[in-house]
Design a protein around this motif. Structure first.
Motif, short mmCIF file in Angstrom:
data_model
loop_
_atom_site.label_atom_id
_atom_site.label_comp_id
_atom_site.label_asym_id
_atom_site.label_seq_id
_atom_site.Cartn_x
_atom_site.Cartn_y
_atom_site.Cartn_z
N HIS A 4 0.85 -1.20 0.00
CA HIS A 4 0.00 0.00 0.00
C HIS A 4 0.88 1.25 0.00
O HIS A 4 1.81 1.34 0.78
CB HIS A 4 -0.92 -0.02 1.22
N GLU A 20 1.12 5.69 -0.29
CA GLU A 20 0.42 6.96 -0.11
C GLU A 20 1.35 8.10 -0.49
O GLU A 20 2.57 7.94 -0.44
CB GLU A 20 -0.05 7.11 1.35
N TRP A 77 6.37 9.81 -2.44
CA TRP A 77 5.37 8.88 -1.91
C TRP A 77 6.07 7.91 -0.98
O TRP A 77 7.30 7.90 -0.88
CB TRP A 77 4.70 8.12 -3.06
N ARG A 78 5.26 7.13 -0.25
CA ARG A 78 5.87 6.11 0.59
C ARG A 78 5.06 4.84 0.58
O ARG A 78 3.84 4.86 0.39
CB ARG A 78 6.04 6.62 2.02
N LYS A 106 3.48 2.36 2.75
CA LYS A 106 3.00 2.54 4.13
C LYS A 106 3.71 1.58 5.08
O LYS A 106 4.06 0.47 4.69
CB LYS A 106 1.51 2.28 4.19
N ARG A 107 3.83 2.03 6.33
CA ARG A 107 4.48 1.19 7.33
C ARG A 107 3.73 -0.14 7.45
O ARG A 107 2.52 -0.18 7.56
CB ARG A 107 4.53 1.91 8.68
N HIS A 108 4.48 -1.22 7.39
CA HIS A 108 3.86 -2.53 7.51
C HIS A 108 4.82 -3.49 8.21
O HIS A 108 6.03 -3.23 8.28
CB HIS A 108 3.50 -3.08 6.12
N GLU A 131 9.04 1.13 6.66
CA GLU A 131 8.39 2.13 5.81
C GLU A 131 9.44 2.56 4.79
O GLU A 131 10.59 2.75 5.15
CB GLU A 131 7.98 3.32 6.67
N GLU A 134 -3.42 7.82 -2.95
CA GLU A 134 -3.20 6.51 -2.33
C GLU A 134 -3.43 5.40 -3.34
O GLU A 134 -4.35 5.51 -4.15
CB GLU A 134 -4.17 6.34 -1.18
N THR A 137 -2.83 0.89 -4.05
CA THR A 137 -2.29 -0.43 -3.71
C THR A 137 -1.75 -1.05 -4.97
O THR A 137 -2.39 -1.03 -6.02
CB THR A 137 -3.41 -1.31 -3.12
#
Ligand code: FES
Ligand SMILES: [Fe+2]
Length: 349
Positions: A192, A194, A200-201, A203-205, A224, A342, A344
Motif C-alpha cells: 500500500h 500513499e 510517496w511512501r 506505508k508502514r507494515h 516504511e 493513495e 495499492t
C-alpha cells in the motif's frame, strides 16, 4: 519515454560524499551537475565547496595549495577563503587600490549532517536553501553512519533512480547464492502506498517473519520506505528495541553519469560487530545493480521507447509525474502540488 529533459533538479540538497572522506586541511575535487567543484575542510572542521576554477586565468584551483584556511592558486598565488572570496593578490603593491574581496569564486552551500556532506544545488535567482538537508528519522544530527558506500553508474540520474523503485529486478539481478538462487520462486506481493512530501511512501507494515535479515530485531518489526525528489529512497526499519535507516541517494555527476550512495545507520550492536561483512554484501548488491545498468546502456544508445508495465513499473511512472510537476511548478512560480493518490500495487517478485 519517461524523459523530462532535465538531467537534474535545482533547489534541492544532494549527497556529495560521506564526511569521513574529507579530513581537516584537505581538499577534494569532484564533478557534480556537470561542473568541476572543489570541496575542502578547514582545520576547524568546516566543509566548503566552490567552483574549481580560478577567476584570474582559469586554472583549476585543485592544483593549488590549501593550508586549512585558504586555497592558494597554483598560477599566480591569488588566495581564496572558504566562502570563495579572494583574500589576497600577491602582485599588488602598496598604493594599488584594488579590493580583492570583490572577486569571488562561485561557492555552493554545503552542510554536514548525520555523517554526510550535502550540497545544495540552487535555483536561478534563489541562492539560499529553503531548509536544511533531509534528516534520517530517529537518528541525531551528529549520528555517524554504520557505513557508506558509493558506485559510479554510467547513466543519467533518471535511469539510476528508476532502479531504486523497481521492485521486480531483484530475483534476476541479485542472484548471489546467499540471497536468491533463481527466479523460479516468485511470490505475489501487495503493498500500500500513499503520497508523501515530494514523493510517496510504501506505508508502514510488518516485515514478513520469513525475512531472515531482520529476525534479530525482535518481534513486531515494521518498515516504511519513502521515495522523494530529487532521487532519495529512505527505508526505515523499526522494532520495539531497534532501528535501522538505509538511504539510497542518486547524485548527478553529469547528464550521463551518476553516483549512487548507499548509507546505513542502525542501533543493534551485533550488526556493528559484523559491519565489514554487511558492508561487503551491500557492495555486492550495488555492483549487481551497476553491472546491469552498464549492459542497459548499449540498448539505451538507440533511444528506444520504453514499455513500462503496471503495477511493477507504477513507481517509475510516479517518479516521472512528481518530477514533471516539480518542474512545472517552478516554471509557473507556484507551490508544488503532489499529483499522486493513495494506491495499492500488486506484482510478482
Ligand atoms: S590563474 Fe589563478 S592566480 Fe592566476
Ligand atoms: Fe537492486
Amino acid at each position: 519515454m519517461l524523459d523530462t529533459g532535465a538531467a537534474w533538479l535545482d533547489d534541492f540538497w544532494y549527497v556529495a560524499f560521506p564526511g569521513r572522506a574529507l579530513k581537516p586541511g584537505r581538499t577534494l575535487a569532484r564533478t557534480l551537475f556537470g561542473e568541476p567543484l572543489l570541496f575542502g575542510r578547514t582545520s576547524e572542521g568546516k566543509v566548503f565547496a566552490f567552483k574549481d576554477l580560478c577567476p584570474h586565468r582559469g586554472i583549476p584551483l585543485r592544483h593549488g595549495r590549501f593550508d586549512g584556511k585558504e586555497v592558494t592558486c597554483r598560477y599566480h598565488g591569488w588566495r581564496f577563503g572558504p566562502d570563495g572570496r579572494c583574500t589576497a593578490i600577491p602582485s599588488l603593491v602598496p598604493g594599488q587600490d584594488f579590493d580583492c574581496a570583490r572577486i569571488r569564486v562561485g561557492s555552493y552551500t554545503v552542510e554536514e549532517r548525520q555523517g554526510l556532506v550535502w550540497i545544495f544545488r540552487p535555483r536561478k535567482g534563489r541562492e539560499a536553501p529553503p531548509g536544511p538537508p533531509p534528516a534520517m528519522p530517529g537518528f541525531p544530527a551528529d549520528a555517524r553512519p554504520a557505513f557508506a558506500i558509493q558506485r559510479h553508474f554510467p547513466c543519467g540520474a533518471d535511469h539510476a533512480i528508476y532502479g531504486l523503485m523497481d521492485p521486480t529486478h531483484a530475483a534476476f539481478v541479485h542472484t548471489s547464492w546467499w540471497w536468491k538462487k533463481d527466479a523460479s520462486k516468485l511470490r505475489q506481493k501487495t503493498k500500500h502506498f500513499e503520497p508523501a512530501p515530494l514523493g510517496w511512501r510504501m506505508k508502514r507494515h510488518r516485515l514478513p517473519p520469513e525475512n531472515r535479515m531482520y529476525r534479530p530485531f525482535g518481534r513486531e518489526v515494521t518498515t516504511e520506505i519513502g521515495y522523494q525528489l530529487p532521487g532519495l529512497r529512505v527505508e526505515e526499519v523499526r522494532s520495539e528495541r531497534h532501528a535501522l535507516v538505509g538511504l539510497t541517494a542518486v547524485t548527478p555527476l553529469t547528464a550521463s553519469e551518476s553516483e549512487v550512495h548507499q548509507v546505513f545507520w542502525w542501533t543493534p550492536a551485533w550488526m556493528t560487530l559484523i559491519q565489514p561483512l554487511l558492508k561487503h554484501l551491500a557492495g555486492v548488491f550495488l555492483d549487481q545493480d551497476r553491472d546491469v545498468v552498464v549492459l542497459q546502456q548499449e540498448g539505451l544508445k538507440q533511444n528506444p521507447a520504453l514499455l513500462l508495465v503496471d503495477d511493477a513499473d507504477a513507481q517509475a511512472k510516479w517518479y516521472f509525474r512528481v518530477k514533471r510537476e516539480w518542474l512545472r511548478a517552478a516554471e509557473e512560480g507556484r507551490a508544488f502540488e503532489n499529483p499522486l493518490r493513495e494506491k495499492t500495487l500488486t506484482w510478482r517478485s
